[in-house]
Motif scaffolding. Structure first.
Motif, PDB file in Angstrom:
ATOM      1  N   ALA A 101       0.986  -1.644  -0.364  1.00  0.00           N
ATOM      2  CA  ALA A 101       0.458   0.454  -0.459  1.00  0.00           C
ATOM      3  C   ALA A 101       0.850   1.167  -0.072  1.00  0.00           C
ATOM      4  O   ALA A 101       0.380   2.281  -0.439  1.00  0.00           O
ATOM      5  CB  ALA A 101      -0.806   0.269   0.917  1.00  0.00           C
ATOM      6  N   SER A 102       1.983   0.972   0.392  1.00  0.00           N
ATOM      7  CA  SER A 102       3.024   2.176   0.644  1.00  0.00           C
ATOM      8  C   SER A 102       3.160   3.307  -0.907  1.00  0.00           C
ATOM      9  O   SER A 102       3.491   2.657  -2.286  1.00  0.00           O
ATOM     10  CB  SER A 102       4.069   2.642   0.839  1.00  0.00           C
ATOM     11  N   PRO A 103       2.910   4.481  -1.108  1.00  0.00           N
ATOM     12  CA  PRO A 103       3.274   5.064  -2.405  1.00  0.00           C
ATOM     13  C   PRO A 103       5.132   5.653  -2.160  1.00  0.00           C
ATOM     14  O   PRO A 103       5.224   5.179  -3.554  1.00  0.00           O
ATOM     15  CB  PRO A 103       3.211   6.719  -1.989  1.00  0.00           C
ATOM     16  N   LEU A 104       5.691   5.347  -1.155  1.00  0.00           N
ATOM     17  CA  LEU A 104       6.908   4.267  -1.273  1.00  0.00           C
ATOM     18  C   LEU A 104       6.808   3.960  -2.587  1.00  0.00           C
ATOM     19  O   LEU A 104       8.899   4.318  -3.261  1.00  0.00           O
ATOM     20  CB  LEU A 104       8.237   4.169  -0.061  1.00  0.00           C
ATOM     21  N   GLU A 154      16.282   4.842  -4.925  1.00  0.00           N
ATOM     22  CA  GLU A 154      15.545   6.461  -3.867  1.00  0.00           C
ATOM     23  C   GLU A 154      15.872   5.274  -2.777  1.00  0.00           C
ATOM     24  O   GLU A 154      15.390   6.681  -1.661  1.00  0.00           O
ATOM     25  CB  GLU A 154      15.025   6.831  -5.266  1.00  0.00           C
ATOM     26  N   ARG A 155      14.145   4.348  -2.417  1.00  0.00           N
ATOM     27  CA  ARG A 155      14.249   3.851  -1.402  1.00  0.00           C
ATOM     28  C   ARG A 155      15.228   3.463  -0.475  1.00  0.00           C
ATOM     29  O   ARG A 155      14.807   3.951   0.499  1.00  0.00           O
ATOM     30  CB  ARG A 155      12.592   2.713  -1.962  1.00  0.00           C
ATOM     31  N   ALA A 156      16.542   3.250  -1.247  1.00  0.00           N
ATOM     32  CA  ALA A 156      17.730   2.983  -0.254  1.00  0.00           C
ATOM     33  C   ALA A 156      18.546   3.769  -0.127  1.00  0.00           C
ATOM     34  O   ALA A 156      18.049   4.227   1.408  1.00  0.00           O
ATOM     35  CB  ALA A 156      18.367   1.729  -1.096  1.00  0.00           C
ATOM     36  N   ASP A 157      18.327   4.296  -0.688  1.00  0.00           N
ATOM     37  CA  ASP A 157      18.428   5.965  -0.434  1.00  0.00           C
ATOM     38  C   ASP A 157      18.107   6.488   0.814  1.00  0.00           C
ATOM     39  O   ASP A 157      18.342   7.234   1.764  1.00  0.00           O
ATOM     40  CB  ASP A 157      18.983   7.464  -1.294  1.00  0.00           C
ATOM     41  N   LEU A 158      16.390   6.648   1.086  1.00  0.00           N
ATOM     42  CA  LEU A 158      15.690   7.995   1.837  1.00  0.00           C
ATOM     43  C   LEU A 158      15.986   6.573   2.927  1.00  0.00           C
ATOM     44  O   LEU A 158      15.948   7.591   4.208  1.00  0.00           O
ATOM     45  CB  LEU A 158      13.756   7.337   0.913  1.00  0.00           C
TER      46      LEU A 158
END
Length: 157
Positions: free
Chosen positions: A113-116, A123-127
């Protein structure tokens, strides 16, 4: 319709709220709310059963709040709450087999469900790296004066 975020904190809040809203139907299939899901999340099935105090610390909540939530999970058959073998005043929380399944399903629903997911894997790893660094607290010097809280941001028009 949510307002567009103007700060990183507002963006984090909107991501969390959108995730919860989208995952709620899947969690409801297991009789879970977000608070009960958080409690299941805080009990790692690969670790020994934690104490109620440890789970309350992980959830950043009071013991009485956790008692209410754990009562609901016991009634659902997802956890057991047993006396610690060496300290009768302490209770241990353990996932049951249905609790492990509900935990896995709820966490999977939250992930989906995550907008991520709109971000690339990089990008997710960087975040994750940025947010993890933000969570690391510097130890205070023994005699340093306590830091004053930052000022509250001005409301957006």
């Amino acid at each position: 319709m949510p307002l567009p975020p103007h700060t990183p904190l507002e963006a984090i809040y909107e991501v969390v709220m959108a995730t919860i809203q989208r995952a709620a139907p899947a969690m409801a299939e297991y009789g879970l709310t977000m608070s009960t899901t958080y409690a299941l999340w805080a009990i790692d099935p690969d670790e020994p059963p934690p104490t109620m105090k440890v789970v309350a610390q992980r959830l950043r909540c009071s013991s009485s709040s956790l008692t209410f939530t754990s009562d609901r999970l016991v009634k659902l058959g997802y956890i057991t709450r047993t006396e610690h073998p060496t300290n009768r005043r302490t209770r241990l929380l353990a996932l049951t087999p249905p609790g492990r399944a509900a935990r896995a399903a709820a966490l999977n629903a939250l992930d989906k469900a995550s907008p991520l997911l709109r971000l690339s894997e990089t990008e997710r790893a960087d975040l994750l790296d940025v947010l993890t660094r933000a969570l690391v607290l510097e130890p205070e010097a023994p005699d340093a004066p306590a830091a004053s809280p930052p000022p509250m941001p001005a409301p957006h028009p």
